[in-house]
Scaffold this active site. Structure first.
Site, PDB file in Angstrom:
ATOM      1  N   ASP A   1      -4.271 -21.714  11.986  1.00 32.97           N
ATOM      2  CA  ASP A   1      -4.411 -22.763  12.999  1.00 32.97           C
ATOM      3  C   ASP A   1      -3.634 -22.456  14.262  1.00 32.97           C
ATOM      4  OD1 ASP A   1      -5.975 -23.994  11.163  1.00 32.97           O
ATOM      5  OD2 ASP A   1      -4.592 -25.632  10.710  1.00 32.97           O
TER       6      ASP A   1
ATOM      7  N   SER B   1      -2.814 -26.673   0.767  1.00 31.96           N
ATOM      8  CA  SER B   1      -2.062 -26.828   2.002  1.00 31.96           C
ATOM      9  C   SER B   1      -0.616 -27.090   1.611  1.00 31.96           C
ATOM     10  CB  SER B   1      -2.609 -27.993   2.829  1.00 31.96           C
ATOM     11  OG  SER B   1      -1.786 -28.235   3.949  1.00 31.96           O
TER      12      SER B   1
END
Length: 494
Positions: free
Chosen positions: A108, A270
């Site tokens: 990201d 995550s």
């Protein structure tokens, strides 16, 4: 801009430091050393005494920088010219001068770098905070940031500040969110965001950016800290602006902009790790009915596989703050790291919960907090000796609100700061030691002592004493139970 030689993971570093001079390499001042370290990893791994300071390399000479500085990797002239050319004029969405990006080196944040340059025509300064996530997550950041198009990388060691100024106040307050969550991620975000504000001031940035999604709590935690410490900074949150909708889109964007990424499109957990905890979300955990896989855990062994013999650990506490383990005084970060290792090998501190996010939805997370679980049990148990009933009840009620404020990102809210002053005052006498037994995932208190203990054996003993006359209890009970007696008389018409 002065050229600094970046400290790369493969470079050799010659160290020479002499005590008692300040602003050399290590702190405390009385440490002196002269030898060659093989890598930046080794330096970082041995830098427990560098807490809160930074390493700056200039032509191969390593010096200790003030707390306000970081490890700065300013890339080669060719790269600076390339960045400068790419950021002339405005971007697709406007014009910013320089943006400090909270950078992890993952997918990201790697794609955010070229996205910021493309959309805001700005230079990007990547910032990474070392809050104890581990050397593996810091490995290779310089190369990744450079390849993504950043003009500078700044890394700060915040471990001691994180534990001392954020974790320990929450521990002293007894702050637990929704009965289970020990606030590991919630406490880390404000210390990182505060450092970003400092870096923005140092490099002359007019904006800050983060990689938090628009569905989570972290976006709030970062931005409330930005608002509180520098309301003039612009905030860019790409996940609320761009057309990238998921992992596959991000990978395609990275390929299009020649950003190297070593990930696949396969779904994974995550995770967020720091010195206090490790959180797991996503994948099979998104269904609350699924049991976590045994191989998911990383900080703690399965309790079933833990040693068959218990281990005892003694925690020394001064005014509600832990200071020692088994009689050995340690710095805040070192103390927590020691307890993480001890608790982890006994499977202590695993929590599986469904929590209510600040943004309204429920989420399921699994947390590993071995050292923190030991400390919470120790501090709470010592308070049973040093605080009276009314004080404990008020403290516990305020702890709920304290935890809510921290969870919601309101660390720099005057209300939390005022509550913290109360907690500091009320725990002045919470000093002593607690011994706990660790065994296959459990933590049991076996001993507690304090010079300020309100427990009196001569009063509490079943044997007769001069201070407590058992006959006095009859009058007390009649007065204490009078409202109940009057109600019963009314109902019976007496």
């Amino acid at each position: 801009m002065a050229q600094l030689k970046a400290i790369s993971p493969t470079s050799s570093i010659n160290l020479a430091c002499y005590g008692p001079k300040r602003n050399t390499l290590f702190y405390p001042d009385n440490l002196s050393c002269s030898r060659k370290l093989s890598s930046f990893q080794e330096l970082s791994g041995r830098a427990s005494s560098l807490h809160g300071h930074a390493i700056v390399s200039n032509n191969g000479c390593i010096t200790l920088a003030p707390n306000s500085q970081g490890i700065q990797a300013v890339f080669s002239n060719n790269r600076e010219m390339e960045v400068s050319t790419a950021t002339k004029g405005g971007g697709l969405r406007g014009k910013l001068n320089k943006v400090v990006l909270a950078y992890s080196g993952g997918l990201d944040t790697s794609v955010i770098v070229p996205w910021l340059r493309e959309n805001y025509g700005c230079e990007v300064v990547c910032f990474t905070a070392d809050v104890g996530q581990g050397i593996k997550e810091l490995d290779g950041l310089e190369e990744k940031a450079k390849a993504s198009g950043a003009c500078q990388l700044v890394v700060k060691d915040l471990k001691e500040e994180f534990v001392r100024d954020y974790i320990f106040p929450c521990l002293r307050a007894g702050a637990i969110y929704e009965r289970k969550y020990l606030l590991g991620t919630s406490m880390a975000r404000p210390v990182i965001a505060k450092a970003m504000v400092d870096v923005a001031r140092e490099v002359g940035a007019d904006a800050v950016s983060h990689g938090c999604t628009g569905k989570g709590n972290d976006q709030v935690r970062f931005e409330l800290t930005f608002f509180a410490l520098n309301p003039e900074l612009n905030v860019v949150a790409p996940w609320r602006e761009w057309d990238i909708t998921g992992r596959e889109d991000a990978i395609e964007y990275a390929k299009k902009h020649n950003v190297p990424v070593s990930v696949t499109k396969k779904s994974i957990y995550s995770r967020d790790r720091n010195l206090w905890h490790l959180s797991h979300e996503g994948d099979i955990l998104e269904d609350p009915a699924n049991e976590p896989k045994k191989d998911m855990y990383m900080m703690s062994v399965d309790p079933e596989d833990a040693p068959d013999h218990p281990e005892y650990v003694e925690i020394g506490i001064v005014s509600g703050i832990p200071v020692s383990v088994n009689g050995k005084n340690l710095s805040p970060a070192s103390l927590l790291a020691e307890l993480n290792e001890i608790g982890g090998r006994h499977g202590v501190g695993r929590i599986d919960m469904v929590e209510n996010r600040l943004v309204g939805m429920k989420s399921r997370g699994v947390y590993e907090t071995p050292g923190g679980t030991i400390l919470f049990n120790a501090v709470r148990e010592l308070e049973s000796l040093t605080l009276d009933r009314e004080t404990i009840q008020v403290k516990d009620s305020l702890a709920l609100k304290y935890a809510e404020l921290v969870y919601a990102g309101r660390w720099f809210d005057p209300l939390r700061e005022s509550m913290d002053a109360f907690m500091e005052k009320i725990t002045e006498t919470t000093t002593g030691s607690v011994t706990l037994k660790l065994y296959k995932g459990t933590v049991s208190v076996t001993s507690r002592t304090s010079p300020h203990s309100l427990y009196r054996e001569d009063i509490s003993s079943f044997e007769s004493g001069d201070i407590y006359n058992q006959a006095d209890a009859a009058g007390f009970i009649r007065l204490y139970g009078l409202p109940m007696r009057v109600r019963a008389m009314l109902e019976k018409g007496i």
